[in-house]
Motif scaffolding. Structure first.
Motif, short mmCIF file in Angstrom:
data_model
loop_
_atom_site.label_atom_id
_atom_site.label_comp_id
_atom_site.label_asym_id
_atom_site.label_seq_id
_atom_site.Cartn_x
_atom_site.Cartn_y
_atom_site.Cartn_z
N PRO A 1 0.87 -1.31 -0.02
CA PRO A 1 -0.06 0.00 -0.02
C PRO A 1 0.79 1.35 -0.03
N VAL B 1 -0.40 2.93 -4.01
CA VAL B 1 -1.37 4.38 -4.07
C VAL B 1 -0.66 5.40 -4.55
N SER C 1 -1.38 7.41 -8.28
CA SER C 1 -1.89 8.81 -8.25
C SER C 1 -1.13 9.53 -9.30
N TRP D 1 -4.31 9.93 -2.06
CA TRP D 1 -3.51 9.20 -1.11
C TRP D 1 -4.18 8.65 0.13
N ILE E 1 -4.74 4.84 0.97
CA ILE E 1 -3.59 4.00 1.59
C ILE E 1 -4.13 3.36 2.77
N TYR F 1 -6.63 0.48 1.63
CA TYR F 1 -5.96 -0.42 1.09
C TYR F 1 -5.00 -1.28 2.01
#
Length: 209
Positions: A152, A156, A160, A175, A178, A181
């Motif tokens: 993670p 992420v 992004s 963000w 995260i 996730y």
């Protein structure tokens, strides 16, 4: 380890230097004080985000080295690469909220720095396992569990980056993914680890567990 801890400590200290309060007059009103605090909300958000991520990196770094019984030259070089990203992080953190979402490069550089730090730790862990530098209790399921535990932290941020070129302001909110996730990935990896260890125990004892 002592050298790495010092680098992490310096990086965490440098993060707070961007929180600068202006001179406050003695007759300042409550509205003025509130305005000063509001002006610092974005640097404060950047500090908290980066501090949490550096803290997570430090914990992951310690756990990996505690599972190692030795090191070699390549491991030291990979460790220096990981520390490079850590000690560089205050720079993109300071830039993150300065451009007022007019350019994608501050969040892109930030994402690349975070991704590089987590991927470097994974590279370090992979090299130590393949080079026989692990403690005897680190078996294949444990190696895979630790390796995937930091996914993670980089997935992420890498995902992004395309968004940051389109909507830099929106990418910052992405963000937050995260958190869910990490929870979902952590539960999945732990179930997989338990299943693999149960199967190994059953094979070793010759009976169903």
């Amino acid at each position: 380890m002592f050298f790495s801890d010092a680098v992490f400590a310096i990086a965490m200290t440098l993060l707070v230097l961007d929180l600068k309060l202006p001179a406050m007059p003695s007759n300042m009103t409550a509205a003025q004080f509130n305005g000063i605090l509001m002006d610092q909300r974005e640097p404060l958000a950047g500090f908290i985000l980066s501090f949490v991520l550096v803290g997570r990196l430090w914990l992951a770094h310690h756990r990996r080295f505690n599972a190692m019984k030795g090191h070699d030259g390549k491991l030291q070089v990979i460790n220096l690469l990981a520390l490079f990203f850590v000690v560089f992080l205050p720079v993109p953190t300071a830039l993150l909220f300065e451009a007022n979402s007019q350019t994608p490069w501050p969040p892109v550089i930030y994402s690349l720095t975070i991704s590089g730090s987590f991927l470097s730790l994974n590279w370090l862990w992979r090299h130590a396992y393949r080079s026989g530098l692990m403690q005897p209790w680190v078996d294949r399921p444990m190696y895979r569990l630790v390796l995937r535990s930091q996914d993670p932290g980089w997935v992420v941020f890498v995902m992004s980056i395309p968004v940051e070129f389109i909507r830099p302001d929106f990418a910052l909110f992405s963000w937050i993914l995260i958190l869910p996730y990490s929870v979902i990935s952590g539960k999945y990896q732990m179930r997989r680890f338990v299943k693999e260890q149960t199967a190994r125990l059953a094979a070793a004892t010759g009976r169903e567990v």
